[in-house]
Structures are given as structure tokens and as C-alpha cells.
Scaffold this motif. Structure first.
Motif, PDB file in Angstrom:
ATOM      1  N   THR A   1       0.820  -1.209   0.000  1.00  0.00           N
ATOM      2  CA  THR A   1       0.000   0.000   0.000  1.00  0.00           C
ATOM      3  C   THR A   1       0.852   1.256   0.000  1.00  0.00           C
ATOM      4  O   THR A   1       0.369   2.344  -0.235  1.00  0.00           O
ATOM      5  CB  THR A   1      -0.919   0.032   1.228  1.00  0.00           C
ATOM      6  OG1 THR A   1      -0.101  -0.149   2.383  1.00  0.00           O
ATOM      7  CG2 THR A   1      -1.964  -1.062   1.159  1.00  0.00           C
ATOM      8  N   GLN A   2       2.126   1.118   0.315  1.00  0.00           N
ATOM      9  CA  GLN A   2       2.981   2.300   0.400  1.00  0.00           C
ATOM     10  C   GLN A   2       4.327   2.020  -0.214  1.00  0.00           C
ATOM     11  O   GLN A   2       4.847   0.914  -0.095  1.00  0.00           O
ATOM     12  CB  GLN A   2       3.191   2.666   1.862  1.00  0.00           C
ATOM     13  CG  GLN A   2       2.253   3.739   2.325  1.00  0.00           C
ATOM     14  CD  GLN A   2       2.600   4.187   3.716  1.00  0.00           C
ATOM     15  OE1 GLN A   2       3.154   3.419   4.497  1.00  0.00           O
ATOM     16  NE2 GLN A   2       2.299   5.418   4.024  1.00  0.00           N
ATOM     17  N   GLY A   3       4.904   3.034  -0.865  1.00  0.00           N
ATOM     18  CA  GLY A   3       6.246   2.872  -1.393  1.00  0.00           C
ATOM     19  C   GLY A   3       6.203   2.304  -2.797  1.00  0.00           C
ATOM     20  O   GLY A   3       5.769   1.171  -3.005  1.00  0.00           O
TER      21      GLY A   3
ATOM     22  N   LEU B   1       2.837  12.532  -4.813  1.00  0.00           N
ATOM     23  CA  LEU B   1       2.577  11.142  -4.424  1.00  0.00           C
ATOM     24  C   LEU B   1       1.445  10.503  -5.224  1.00  0.00           C
ATOM     25  O   LEU B   1       1.458   9.308  -5.489  1.00  0.00           O
ATOM     26  CB  LEU B   1       2.258  11.065  -2.934  1.00  0.00           C
ATOM     27  CG  LEU B   1       3.492  10.978  -2.032  1.00  0.00           C
ATOM     28  CD1 LEU B   1       3.071  10.909  -0.574  1.00  0.00           C
ATOM     29  CD2 LEU B   1       4.334   9.756  -2.392  1.00  0.00           C
ATOM     30  N   ARG B   2       0.445  11.341  -5.602  1.00  0.00           N
ATOM     31  CA  ARG B   2      -0.667  10.786  -6.390  1.00  0.00           C
ATOM     32  C   ARG B   2      -0.152  10.293  -7.734  1.00  0.00           C
ATOM     33  O   ARG B   2      -0.542   9.237  -8.231  1.00  0.00           O
ATOM     34  CB  ARG B   2      -1.748  11.855  -6.616  1.00  0.00           C
ATOM     35  CG  ARG B   2      -2.450  12.261  -5.327  1.00  0.00           C
ATOM     36  CD  ARG B   2      -3.202  13.551  -5.547  1.00  0.00           C
ATOM     37  NE  ARG B   2      -2.276  14.593  -6.015  1.00  0.00           N
ATOM     38  CZ  ARG B   2      -2.651  15.831  -6.328  1.00  0.00           C
ATOM     39  NH1 ARG B   2      -3.921  16.192  -6.262  1.00  0.00           N
ATOM     40  NH2 ARG B   2      -1.754  16.704  -6.717  1.00  0.00           N
ATOM     41  N   TRP B   3       0.784  11.052  -8.303  1.00  0.00           N
ATOM     42  CA  TRP B   3       1.392  10.666  -9.593  1.00  0.00           C
ATOM     43  C   TRP B   3       2.178   9.373  -9.426  1.00  0.00           C
ATOM     44  O   TRP B   3       2.084   8.441 -10.224  1.00  0.00           O
ATOM     45  CB  TRP B   3       2.313  11.807 -10.050  1.00  0.00           C
ATOM     46  CG  TRP B   3       2.941  11.610 -11.408  1.00  0.00           C
ATOM     47  CD1 TRP B   3       2.432  11.989 -12.607  1.00  0.00           C
ATOM     48  CD2 TRP B   3       4.210  10.991 -11.695  1.00  0.00           C
ATOM     49  NE1 TRP B   3       3.296  11.655 -13.630  1.00  0.00           N
ATOM     50  CE2 TRP B   3       4.396  11.036 -13.099  1.00  0.00           C
ATOM     51  CE3 TRP B   3       5.203  10.404 -10.908  1.00  0.00           C
ATOM     52  CZ2 TRP B   3       5.524  10.536 -13.733  1.00  0.00           C
ATOM     53  CZ3 TRP B   3       6.329   9.895 -11.541  1.00  0.00           C
ATOM     54  CH2 TRP B   3       6.478   9.959 -12.939  1.00  0.00           C
ATOM     55  N   LEU B   4       2.944   9.311  -8.320  1.00  0.00           N
ATOM     56  CA  LEU B   4       3.786   8.142  -8.094  1.00  0.00           C
ATOM     57  C   LEU B   4       2.937   6.897  -7.857  1.00  0.00           C
ATOM     58  O   LEU B   4       3.270   5.806  -8.337  1.00  0.00           O
ATOM     59  CB  LEU B   4       4.722   8.399  -6.900  1.00  0.00           C
ATOM     60  CG  LEU B   4       5.864   7.408  -6.762  1.00  0.00           C
ATOM     61  CD1 LEU B   4       6.685   7.322  -8.043  1.00  0.00           C
ATOM     62  CD2 LEU B   4       6.759   7.795  -5.596  1.00  0.00           C
TER      63      LEU B   4
ATOM     64  N   SER C   1       5.589  -1.818  -8.331  1.00  0.00           N
ATOM     65  CA  SER C   1       5.737  -2.570  -7.100  1.00  0.00           C
ATOM     66  C   SER C   1       7.203  -2.736  -6.717  1.00  0.00           C
ATOM     67  O   SER C   1       8.032  -3.104  -7.547  1.00  0.00           O
ATOM     68  CB  SER C   1       5.114  -3.946  -7.261  1.00  0.00           C
ATOM     69  OG  SER C   1       5.527  -4.780  -6.194  1.00  0.00           O
ATOM     70  N   ALA C   2       7.476  -2.457  -5.431  1.00  0.00           N
ATOM     71  CA  ALA C   2       8.842  -2.628  -4.940  1.00  0.00           C
ATOM     72  C   ALA C   2       9.167  -4.109  -4.771  1.00  0.00           C
ATOM     73  O   ALA C   2      10.313  -4.477  -4.553  1.00  0.00           O
ATOM     74  CB  ALA C   2       9.017  -1.895  -3.624  1.00  0.00           C
ATOM     75  N   LEU C   3       8.145  -4.959  -4.863  1.00  0.00           N
ATOM     76  CA  LEU C   3       8.377  -6.391  -4.629  1.00  0.00           C
ATOM     77  C   LEU C   3       8.792  -7.127  -5.895  1.00  0.00           C
ATOM     78  O   LEU C   3       9.094  -8.305  -5.879  1.00  0.00           O
ATOM     79  CB  LEU C   3       7.102  -7.047  -4.074  1.00  0.00           C
ATOM     80  CG  LEU C   3       6.651  -6.514  -2.725  1.00  0.00           C
ATOM     81  CD1 LEU C   3       5.297  -7.089  -2.359  1.00  0.00           C
ATOM     82  CD2 LEU C   3       7.686  -6.840  -1.660  1.00  0.00           C
ATOM     83  N   HIS C   4       8.784  -6.397  -7.030  1.00  0.00           N
ATOM     84  CA  HIS C   4       9.094  -7.068  -8.282  1.00  0.00           C
ATOM     85  C   HIS C   4      10.329  -6.450  -8.932  1.00  0.00           C
ATOM     86  O   HIS C   4      10.373  -5.265  -9.188  1.00  0.00           O
ATOM     87  CB  HIS C   4       7.909  -6.971  -9.238  1.00  0.00           C
ATOM     88  CG  HIS C   4       8.197  -7.553 -10.585  1.00  0.00           C
ATOM     89  ND1 HIS C   4       8.309  -8.902 -10.786  1.00  0.00           N
ATOM     90  CD2 HIS C   4       8.446  -6.971 -11.774  1.00  0.00           C
ATOM     91  CE1 HIS C   4       8.589  -9.124 -12.065  1.00  0.00           C
ATOM     92  NE2 HIS C   4       8.685  -7.966 -12.684  1.00  0.00           N
ATOM     93  N   THR C   5      11.333  -7.247  -9.193  1.00  0.00           N
ATOM     94  CA  THR C   5      12.523  -6.773  -9.897  1.00  0.00           C
ATOM     95  C   THR C   5      12.440  -7.240 -11.346  1.00  0.00           C
ATOM     96  O   THR C   5      12.271  -8.432 -11.601  1.00  0.00           O
ATOM     97  CB  THR C   5      13.789  -7.375  -9.252  1.00  0.00           C
ATOM     98  OG1 THR C   5      13.723  -7.126  -7.853  1.00  0.00           O
ATOM     99  CG2 THR C   5      15.037  -6.732  -9.829  1.00  0.00           C
ATOM    100  N   PRO C   6      12.533  -6.287 -12.293  1.00  0.00           N
ATOM    101  CA  PRO C   6      12.426  -6.686 -13.698  1.00  0.00           C
ATOM    102  C   PRO C   6      13.493  -7.721 -14.076  1.00  0.00           C
ATOM    103  O   PRO C   6      14.645  -7.587 -13.686  1.00  0.00           O
ATOM    104  CB  PRO C   6      12.691  -5.377 -14.467  1.00  0.00           C
ATOM    105  CG  PRO C   6      12.392  -4.296 -13.505  1.00  0.00           C
ATOM    106  CD  PRO C   6      12.734  -4.850 -12.145  1.00  0.00           C
ATOM    107  N   SER C   7      13.081  -8.736 -14.811  1.00  0.00           N
ATOM    108  CA  SER C   7      14.040  -9.703 -15.325  1.00  0.00           C
ATOM    109  C   SER C   7      13.452 -10.362 -16.562  1.00  0.00           C
ATOM    110  O   SER C   7      12.243 -10.336 -16.772  1.00  0.00           O
ATOM    111  CB  SER C   7      14.365 -10.768 -14.274  1.00  0.00           C
ATOM    112  OG  SER C   7      13.321 -11.701 -14.204  1.00  0.00           O
TER     113      SER C   7
END
Ligand code: PHE
Length: 365
Positions: A106-108, A343-346, A352-358
């Protein structure tokens, strides 16, 4: 056993029961204060010893000391046991179920600039490029001269480039500039590394520009390959593959249009297929083209400027704008919004911070 010792033994057994049944640290502390504290019972009994005579005093003293040590030891033992039990209870309670799915975030969020850099690095990393870096504050030689940029080139003009104080005032090539592109890292790499070279350089770049598609600070990724047999076919294959992977369109049309950069010869601008029908821009098939990056075969003069023998080595280079790629891929209309920290734009455009592109896990999610 005389009376005194017997009464001490009796006392010890009573206290031991109290200590062993105490269920918290406060109760234990209360017992300690009541028995061994300054005004405690045992302490009082110690003071009374003075009233006894000779042997009686000696026996009573020894017995009392034993009692005191035994109480202290049993308090310590109980305390340790409690700490152990508390730890066990906490371990039971805090047990982690690793099979649970991740909680929704929900954040970040990851900023589209970072996301896009990660995506480009994932694609080109897979092709064997490694990431190199260079300073944001460059000198004139690395940013311009070594790249064969002539003195009258528009990029060198005061109104296009941020010049900084410092450097050597008698030597214009040592003038400090905020790098106008990531290309000076080509020079730094070739000066410090023997070919074969295969690098990509993500980083900040600076130009005196400000409108919906230009910002005084923006990001580029440079690419450089130098080897004995590197040719234009490698450049084309690499960039076609890159464009298709980045935009996720397997048969994306890619066009190489002759162009000019002082540091590459020949040079080509790379366009991808798109359509502008119905107002919006769609990348993929259509009858229109969109320019997305600059490229070319490294100019032999640039190789020589870095001490690389251009009769043995050749290479290709390319440069692309990160914000521009992000705007095209994610439909972000105005470049200036990247840096407003809204923050609304972001929340809307972030990742998602939980997903690293690969390449195996997918580029975006
Ligand atoms: N440095 C060029 C620019 O900023 C891009 C580029 C890099 C072109 C490498 C060709 C080769 O516009």
C-alpha cells in the motif's frame, strides 16, 4: 544439625517454593528485596549475628551465608528459566509462515525512471553487457573533445550546457561541465579497459532545456561494444532485439535512419513502428515511425583518442533517453511531472517494490 541450621533449612525450603512458583520478574524482585535487600529479613539476621558469642556465632554465620548464597542462586535460576520460557513463547508466537502470499503493498513505489533503467539493464544485461558509471561533473575533454565534438557544435554553447567554476582556466579542455550525455563514460571506459568492451551506462545528464518533453536534468543509457570483429550487423541485431523486448512486441518494426553524430561513423537514428490513429499513440504496427534512440559505429578518431588501435578494433555505440522510453511505454504525457514528487502521480505511475524486472520473471508488474 542444631536449631539454627534447621531453621535456616526450613526457611530455604519455604523460599525455594515461593521462588519456583513465582510467575513473573516483579514477584521475584519482591522476594529478593524482602529477603536480601538492605532492610530484608536475611540481611537483618546477619546484623543480629553480632549478639552471639564465639562458636555459636561462627556456626550461625556460616549457615546464614550458605542460606544467602542458596537463595541468590535459586533467584538467578528462576530468572533464567523465565527468560528462556519467554523466548520460547515469543518464538512460537512469531513463527513465520513462509507459504503465505505477500501482503498487498500500500505504500512505497518504484519511480518510473528507476523501473525503466532496471528494465533496460535486465534486457541488455542478458545480452552480456555490464553496467559502468562515470561522474556527473565532467570536464570538457571527456564530454566533448575526446568524442570528436567540434568547437562550434551547438552542444558546446553556453546556452545549451551548464558550465561550472573550477578546472584549469588556462586549459579550456579542463573546464568543468555537467555532462550533456552519458557518452563521456565511453571515453573513460576505453581509457581504462582493454577491449573486448561491452558496457551500458545508466545515469543523469544535464542540458539547459525546459518544456513538456525536456528537463534540465534527465537520464540516459549509453551502450558501447568494442571488439575486433564488431560490425553494423551486431548494432542492428542488438538494438532490434532490445526494442522488441522493451516494448513487448515480438515483431515490432524497427528502422535505421542515416544520421550524424561526431562520435560515430556511420550513424543511425533508430525508429520504431507506431500509429497515431484516433488521437493517441500506439507502439507496434502502423504506418508511422517514432524516433527512440541514436546509434552508430564508433568513429575511429574516438578509438584513437582513447589509445585504442582503430586498425585492430571497431565497435558500436548507442544512447537512449530513459524518460522518453518511460513516457512512450507507460503513456506518461508530460516529462516535468517526473520530478514533481507528487505522491498521487507516483501511486498512479509507480511500480511494485516487490518485483525486480528480469527476462525470466517479466519486465513489469
Ligand atoms: N550522445 C548522444 C546524445 O545524447 C546519443 C548517442 C550515443 C548517439 C551513442 C550515438 C551513439 O544525443
Amino acid at each position: 544439625m542444631d536449631d539454627i541450621e534447621a531453621s535456616h533449612a526450613q526457611l530455604l525450603s519455604e523460599l525455594s517454593t515461593a521462588i519456583d512458583t513465582a510467575d513473573n520478574l516483579d514477584t521475584l524482585e519482591a522476594i529478593r528485596v524482602a529477603e536480601l535487600g538492605k532492610k530484608g529479613r536475611i540481611t537483618g539476621m546477619m546484623k543480629e549475628l553480632g549478639k552471639l558469642e564465639g562458636d555459636a556465632r561462627k556456626t550461625a554465620g556460616q549457615s546464614l551465608n550458605k542460606l544467602k548464597t542458596a537463595i541468590a542462586a535459586s533467584l538467578e535460576d528462576r530468572k533464567d528459566a523465565m527468560a528462556g520460557a519467554e523466548l520460547n513463547a515469543r518464538l512460537m508466537e512469531e513463527r513465520v509462515d513462509v507459504s503465505l502470499p505477500a501482503r498487498p503493498q500500500t505504500q512505497g513505489f518504484i519511480h518510473p525512471v528507476s523501473q525503466t533503467i532496471d528494465e533496460v539493464v535486465a534486457i541488455l544485461g542478458e545480452m552480456g553487457f555490464s553496467v559502468a558509471e562515470g561522474p556527473d561533473v565532467e570536464d570538457d575533454w571527456h564530454n566533448f573533445t575526446a568524442l570528436n565534438i567540434p568547437p562550434d557544435h551547438p552542444a558546446r554553447q553556453e546556452h545549451d550546457t551548464f558550465y561550472l567554476p573550477g578546472g584549469n582556466p588556462d586549459d579550456p579542455e579542463e573546464r568543468h561541465v555537467l555532462r550533456t550525455h552519458t557518452s563521456p563514460v565511453q571515453i573513460r571506459t576505453m581509457q581504462n579497459q582493454e577491449p573486448p568492451i561491452r558496457i551500458i551506462v545508466p545515469g543523469r545528464t544535464y542540458r539547459c532545456d525546459y518544456d513538456a518533453t525536456h528537463s534540465p536534468m534527465f537520464h540516459q543509457i549509453e551502450g558501447l561494444v568494442v571488439d575486433k570483429a564488431t560490425h553494423m550487423g551486431h548494432l542492428k541485431g542488438c538494438l532490434i532485439e532490445f526494442c522488441r523486448a522493451f516494448f513487448g512486441v515480438d515483431d515490432l518494426p524497427v528502422r535505421f535512419r542515416p544520421s550524424y553524430f561526431p562520435f560515430t561513423e556511420p550513424s543511425a537514428e533508430v525508429d520504431i513502428g507506431c500509429t497515431r490513429e484516433g488521437g493517441g499513440l500506439r507502439i507496434g504496427h502502423g504506418d508511422d515511425w517514432l524516433e527512440i534512440l541514436g546509434s552508430g559505429m564508433v568513429n575511429p578518431k574516438v578509438l584513437e583518442n582513447c589509445g585504442i588501435d582503430s586498425t585492430i578494433y571497431q565497435g558500436f555505440a548507442f544512447g537512449l533517453g530513459i524518460e522518453r522510453l518511460a513516457m512512450l511505454k507507460y503513456g506518461i504525457p508530460d516529462l516535468r511531472t517526473f520530478y514533481e514528487s507528487d505522491l498521487r502521480w507516483l501511486r498512479h505511475y509507480g511500480f511494485s517494490a516487490l518485483h525486480t524486472p528480469s527476462m525470466v520473471g517479466g519486465l513489469e508488474r
